[in-house]
Design a protein around this motif. Structure first.
Motif, short mmCIF file in Angstrom:
data_model
loop_
_atom_site.label_atom_id
_atom_site.label_comp_id
_atom_site.label_asym_id
_atom_site.label_seq_id
_atom_site.Cartn_x
_atom_site.Cartn_y
_atom_site.Cartn_z
N MET A 1 9.59 -22.35 1.80
CA MET A 1 10.30 -21.14 2.19
C MET A 1 9.28 -20.01 2.33
N THR A 2 9.24 -19.41 3.50
CA THR A 2 8.34 -18.28 3.72
C THR A 2 8.94 -17.03 3.08
N PRO A 3 8.20 -16.34 2.22
CA PRO A 3 8.74 -15.15 1.55
C PRO A 3 9.12 -14.06 2.56
N LEU A 4 10.15 -13.31 2.24
CA LEU A 4 10.55 -12.17 3.06
C LEU A 4 9.72 -10.94 2.73
N HIS A 5 9.10 -10.93 1.55
CA HIS A 5 8.26 -9.80 1.17
C HIS A 5 6.85 -10.00 1.72
N ILE A 6 6.10 -8.93 1.74
CA ILE A 6 4.73 -8.98 2.24
C ILE A 6 3.75 -8.73 1.10
N PRO A 7 2.51 -9.19 1.25
CA PRO A 7 1.48 -8.86 0.25
C PRO A 7 1.24 -7.35 0.28
N THR A 8 1.11 -6.75 -0.88
CA THR A 8 0.85 -5.31 -0.95
C THR A 8 -0.44 -5.08 -1.73
N PRO A 9 -1.14 -4.01 -1.38
CA PRO A 9 -2.45 -3.77 -2.02
C PRO A 9 -2.33 -3.23 -3.44
N LEU A 10 -3.41 -3.43 -4.18
CA LEU A 10 -3.61 -2.81 -5.48
C LEU A 10 -4.60 -1.67 -5.28
N ILE A 11 -4.29 -0.51 -5.81
CA ILE A 11 -5.17 0.64 -5.68
C ILE A 11 -5.55 1.12 -7.06
N SER A 12 -6.84 1.30 -7.26
CA SER A 12 -7.33 1.79 -8.55
C SER A 12 -6.96 3.25 -8.72
N HIS A 13 -6.51 3.61 -9.92
CA HIS A 13 -6.14 4.99 -10.23
C HIS A 13 -7.19 5.54 -11.18
N ALA A 14 -8.12 6.33 -10.65
CA ALA A 14 -9.27 6.81 -11.43
C ALA A 14 -8.88 7.64 -12.66
N PRO A 15 -7.97 8.63 -12.55
CA PRO A 15 -7.63 9.42 -13.74
C PRO A 15 -7.00 8.56 -14.87
N LEU A 16 -6.08 7.68 -14.52
CA LEU A 16 -5.48 6.82 -15.55
C LEU A 16 -6.51 5.85 -16.11
N SER A 17 -7.36 5.33 -15.26
CA SER A 17 -8.41 4.42 -15.71
C SER A 17 -9.31 5.11 -16.71
N ALA A 18 -9.66 6.37 -16.43
CA ALA A 18 -10.55 7.13 -17.34
C ALA A 18 -9.89 7.36 -18.69
N THR A 19 -8.60 7.71 -18.70
CA THR A 19 -7.94 7.97 -19.98
C THR A 19 -7.69 6.70 -20.78
N GLN A 20 -7.53 5.57 -20.09
CA GLN A 20 -7.25 4.30 -20.77
C GLN A 20 -8.51 3.52 -21.11
N GLY A 21 -9.62 3.91 -20.53
CA GLY A 21 -10.86 3.21 -20.80
C GLY A 21 -10.92 1.82 -20.17
N ARG A 22 -10.11 1.59 -19.17
CA ARG A 22 -10.09 0.33 -18.42
C ARG A 22 -9.53 0.61 -17.04
N ASP A 23 -9.75 -0.33 -16.13
CA ASP A 23 -9.29 -0.15 -14.77
C ASP A 23 -7.76 -0.26 -14.71
N VAL A 24 -7.11 0.79 -14.23
CA VAL A 24 -5.67 0.79 -14.05
C VAL A 24 -5.40 0.68 -12.55
N LEU A 25 -4.65 -0.35 -12.18
CA LEU A 25 -4.34 -0.60 -10.78
C LEU A 25 -2.86 -0.32 -10.50
N LEU A 26 -2.58 0.27 -9.38
CA LEU A 26 -1.21 0.54 -8.96
C LEU A 26 -0.86 -0.39 -7.82
N LYS A 27 0.27 -1.06 -7.90
CA LYS A 27 0.74 -1.97 -6.87
C LYS A 27 1.59 -1.17 -5.89
#
Length: 109
Positions: A1-27
């Motif tokens: 079955m071919t999915p109806l949804h599409i692949p979506t990018p992950l974008i790094s969020h620099a301010p959240l990454s800095a406060t968390q001390g790790r890379d925070v990605l937003l889908k």
């Protein structure tokens, strides 16, 4: 079955990454054809229902879930009804009338 949804990018969020001390990605699920992540689950459910013989889809939601069901119905070539909870005549989602067991459904009985 071919999915109806599409692949979506992950974008790094620099301010959240800095406060968390790790890379925070937003889908970026807002890029989906339905505008939300709801298409991932509802799309698959609708595909399975149509593959099992559903002739139309019903979703008692006027929000993102209802819109995802509508997008799925268009992609699958079946009629789709969506409505807000206050005016919903039926309480079933992605079923054919002959398979509906919702007690509030007056169309199927």
């Amino acid at each position: 079955m071919t999915p109806l949804h599409i692949p979506t990018p992950l974008i790094s969020h620099a301010p959240l990454s800095a406060t968390q001390g790790r890379d925070v990605l937003l889908k970026m699920e807002s890029l989906q054809p339905s505008g939300s992540f709801k298409l991932r689950g509802l799309g698959l459910m609708c595909q399975r229902a149509v593959a099992s013989g559903a002739t139309h889809l019903v979703c008692p939601s006027g929000g993102n879930a209802g819109f995802a069901a509508a997008v799925s119905g268009v992609a699958l070539g079946v009629r789709t009804m969506r409505s807000s909870a206050r005016s919903a005549e039926v309480a079933c989602c992605a079923v054919s009338c002959r398979a509906c067991t919702a007690t509030a459904c007056t169309r199927c009985r």
